[in-house]
Design a protein around this motif. Sequence first.
Motif, mmCIF file in Angstrom:
data_model
loop_
_atom_site.group_PDB
_atom_site.id
_atom_site.type_symbol
_atom_site.label_atom_id
_atom_site.label_comp_id
_atom_site.label_asym_id
_atom_site.label_seq_id
_atom_site.Cartn_x
_atom_site.Cartn_y
_atom_site.Cartn_z
ATOM 1 N N ASP A 49 20.574 -3.070 90.362
ATOM 2 C CA ASP A 49 20.320 -5.206 89.817
ATOM 3 C C ASP A 49 20.166 -5.523 90.835
ATOM 4 O OD1 ASP A 49 23.466 -4.487 91.251
ATOM 5 O OD2 ASP A 49 24.555 -5.260 89.008
ATOM 6 N N GLU A 102 14.801 -6.533 86.612
ATOM 7 C CA GLU A 102 13.834 -6.360 85.353
ATOM 8 C C GLU A 102 13.579 -7.904 85.264
ATOM 9 O OE1 GLU A 102 12.570 -4.794 81.270
ATOM 10 O OE2 GLU A 102 14.455 -5.137 81.472
ATOM 11 N N ARG A 105 17.140 1.256 86.766
ATOM 12 C CA ARG A 105 17.472 0.081 86.981
ATOM 13 C C ARG A 105 18.822 -0.081 87.722
ATOM 14 N NH1 ARG A 105 13.153 -2.675 86.832
ATOM 15 N NH2 ARG A 105 12.422 -1.689 85.240
#
Length: 353
Positions: free
Chosen positions: A236, A204, A234
Amino acid sequence: MTSPTKRRPRAPANRSASEQSSTLQDVARLAGVSASTVSRILNGHVDSAKRDAVEAAIKKLRFKPNLVAKSLRSGVSMAIGVLAQDFDSPYTSRAAKGVEDELMSCGYTPILISGHWGRDSDEAERVRLLMSRKIDGIVIIGGRLSDEQLLDLSEQQPMVVIGRSCHGPRLRSLSMDQRLGGYLATRHLIELGHRRIAHIAGLEDYPDAIGRMQGYMDAHREAGLSVDQRLITRGDFNEPGGARAMESLLETGVEFTAVFAANDQSLNGARLVLFNRGIGVPSQISLVGFDGLPFSAYTVPPTTTVRQPIYEMGCTAGRELLRLLDVNQLNDTPIGPLDLQLVVRGTTAPPAK
């Protein structure tokens, strides 16, 4: 009774005195030139017949210049700081390799340090740590520092940033159109007939992740398709994050036939989850990654991905920093095009009927 006197061990017999303590004056004497001429040749300022004699003397005496003393005299350390986000990342290591090769071709040494995907305050502290090491400039690979922070830091040290679009008197940047890349990946899936396309996003607030998601949205909008927000999850940028994101998508029970992952590592984590659940790729789910890392061509099946020229970006960043430092003799080897390319392989196919 007194103990015998201990004798200091002698240097090995096969090691000559010249190997132990050669000086610049020794080189000059052997080459038949002045010490100042040797110094100029070492600094690249003399190109004549004298150079051959000096280089022969250096080789015979195994002379090693005192770089610390040279740095103190000239104010130039011939060292460049490189801030990378994660040494375990194939993206980071490939970009850093490009930076290293370019710098070393001109006699500069890279000093690498990791940002650990940290907060912008942590990254700024890492940059200041590099500056304390008497470096001549800095290359930053990725990261979250704001444009304002980068401009401020570049006032103290010449700087080139990979993955950003900001410039200043002592700041240059190099970026690919991440939004275009996300669009190319998603459009490919749409052209194959997919209408329910999930997206495993990156970190993010990370610029690359934002651009790729925007491209995903653009392709849907162009095709007149709505985006189901439940299909955006989401990750990473790492394999474990990709695996968790795929688990989350499957647990929702929402139907999808394809996934655009924000990078190849996330895709690999997602693919493992599908494999463990007996879900075929691409027979049941198509997958597209991003980066075009070398390993993506050797997976089973080989990975469809958007390739960005990571190594070439590193080379270009290194060369651009050397230009900022006014280095005269740059490596003139062509680096190659800095273009994004959709590479279609075996992880994508039309949706099953």
